[in-house]
Design a protein around this motif. Sequence first.
Motif, PDB file in Angstrom:
ATOM      1  N   GLY A   1      67.291  39.826  29.500  1.00 54.40           N
ATOM      2  CA  GLY A   1      66.009  40.256  30.223  1.00 54.40           C
ATOM      3  C   GLY A   1      65.297  41.285  29.986  1.00 54.40           C
ATOM      4  O   GLY A   1      64.036  41.355  29.430  1.00 54.40           O
ATOM      5  N   MET A   2      66.194  42.371  29.877  1.00 51.66           N
ATOM      6  CA  MET A   2      65.601  43.815  29.335  1.00 51.66           C
ATOM      7  C   MET A   2      65.661  43.941  27.951  1.00 51.66           C
ATOM      8  O   MET A   2      65.415  44.963  27.551  1.00 51.66           O
ATOM      9  N   GLY A   3      66.636  43.236  27.302  1.00 47.86           N
ATOM     10  CA  GLY A   3      66.632  43.513  25.790  1.00 47.86           C
ATOM     11  C   GLY A   3      67.510  44.660  25.820  1.00 47.86           C
ATOM     12  O   GLY A   3      67.395  45.541  24.818  1.00 47.86           O
ATOM     13  N   VAL A   4      68.586  44.762  26.471  1.00 50.56           N
ATOM     14  CA  VAL A   4      69.508  46.057  26.359  1.00 50.56           C
ATOM     15  C   VAL A   4      70.987  45.518  26.475  1.00 50.56           C
ATOM     16  O   VAL A   4      71.329  44.676  27.281  1.00 50.56           O
ATOM     17  N   GLU A   5      71.988  46.304  25.821  1.00 48.34           N
ATOM     18  CA  GLU A   5      73.197  46.023  26.082  1.00 48.34           C
ATOM     19  C   GLU A   5      73.815  47.456  26.221  1.00 48.34           C
ATOM     20  O   GLU A   5      73.557  48.541  25.598  1.00 48.34           O
ATOM     21  N   TYR A   6      74.851  47.575  27.317  1.00 50.46           N
ATOM     22  CA  TYR A   6      75.747  48.847  27.614  1.00 50.46           C
ATOM     23  C   TYR A   6      77.064  48.390  27.028  1.00 50.46           C
ATOM     24  O   TYR A   6      77.712  47.802  27.346  1.00 50.46           O
ATOM     25  N   LYS A   7      77.498  49.322  26.126  1.00 52.84           N
ATOM     26  CA  LYS A   7      78.872  49.349  25.811  1.00 52.84           C
ATOM     27  C   LYS A   7      79.573  50.595  26.513  1.00 52.84           C
ATOM     28  O   LYS A   7      79.265  51.612  26.267  1.00 52.84           O
ATOM     29  N   ILE A   8      80.708  50.256  27.251  1.00 52.29           N
ATOM     30  CA  ILE A   8      81.067  50.976  28.361  1.00 52.29           C
ATOM     31  C   ILE A   8      82.629  51.396  28.109  1.00 52.29           C
ATOM     32  O   ILE A   8      83.313  50.428  27.863  1.00 52.29           O
ATOM     33  N   ASP A   9      83.149  52.715  28.122  1.00 55.26           N
ATOM     34  CA  ASP A   9      84.428  53.120  28.115  1.00 55.26           C
ATOM     35  C   ASP A   9      84.722  53.552  29.149  1.00 55.26           C
ATOM     36  O   ASP A   9      84.443  54.682  29.668  1.00 55.26           O
TER      37      ASP A   9
ATOM     38  N   CYS B   1      79.319  55.832  27.651  1.00 52.28           N
ATOM     39  CA  CYS B   1      78.357  54.616  27.634  1.00 52.28           C
ATOM     40  C   CYS B   1      77.660  54.918  26.603  1.00 52.28           C
ATOM     41  O   CYS B   1      77.092  55.764  26.398  1.00 52.28           O
ATOM     42  N   GLU B   2      77.442  53.679  25.658  1.00 53.29           N
ATOM     43  CA  GLU B   2      76.445  53.703  24.685  1.00 53.29           C
ATOM     44  C   GLU B   2      75.330  52.493  24.882  1.00 53.29           C
ATOM     45  O   GLU B   2      75.855  51.500  25.324  1.00 53.29           O
ATOM     46  N   THR B   3      74.178  52.687  24.980  1.00 57.31           N
ATOM     47  CA  THR B   3      73.267  51.845  25.169  1.00 57.31           C
ATOM     48  C   THR B   3      72.341  51.501  23.669  1.00 57.31           C
ATOM     49  O   THR B   3      71.973  52.206  23.064  1.00 57.31           O
ATOM     50  N   VAL B   4      72.458  50.091  23.375  1.00 57.67           N
ATOM     51  CA  VAL B   4      71.956  49.852  22.403  1.00 57.67           C
ATOM     52  C   VAL B   4      71.032  48.545  22.752  1.00 57.67           C
ATOM     53  O   VAL B   4      70.848  47.905  23.510  1.00 57.67           O
TER      54      VAL B   4
END
Length: 228
Positions: A87-95, A101-104
């Motif tokens: 819905g927001m068009g965002v993905e969080y890649k979390i360690d 955290c990487e936001t793409v």
Amino acid sequence: MALKLVAFLLLVALATSYAEVKPCCYPDQYEISASTQAGLSHQGHGTGYSVHSTSAVDALDKKVGERGTFYAEDGTPYEFQTIKDYGMGVEYKIDPTHMHCETVKLEGTMTTCVGDNATYSSSSYLGNNALTIDCFIYFFNYVGYVVGQQTVSVTQGDCLPTSYSFSGSLGGGKDKTDILTTTGFYNYVASISDPSKYFEVPDYCALDKAKSSEMWDMLRYKDIPFKF
């Protein structure tokens, strides 16, 4: 003449049965676990890894959350979490171990059905004819992104994912990586017990600008179109 007629009727019946098996849509909300084995080859260097995870899929809110463990070639485990908010068009890649955290930007739309471009392959059953599985095949040819063949299997009737595999390549030129993955799904639950566990974004995601780690580069198989 009679034999020809029988053969013709059998072919008609077979064609009709194939036509009746159409792509289906997954449930709106559920949790499911998965185990993946992958082998990769990049510029002559081969490697492999495995992933064990549990995902929460919420098609109504357009979110997918996944928590699991990535096992590198040498067996080293790495905890990871991803939150995909379509819905927001965002993905969080979390360690979560190192609180990185990487936001793409999240491209495309959420996969909620077996694609219309999928071709029905076959049906089979598990146990004493207790569970019928339908298998579909995709062929991808997005030059520079993904080229190959994907198979997706779902339960007949309620369309629960049971397995998928991919054989092909990701990227192009010097970045081309040949890949073979197989995934099995299990422990399906027809609800999401704790949405915050899967969808709550850690506070450090708003601050951290961590660069993509080798683990995330290895996990590029998640960009294959079928993946949630």
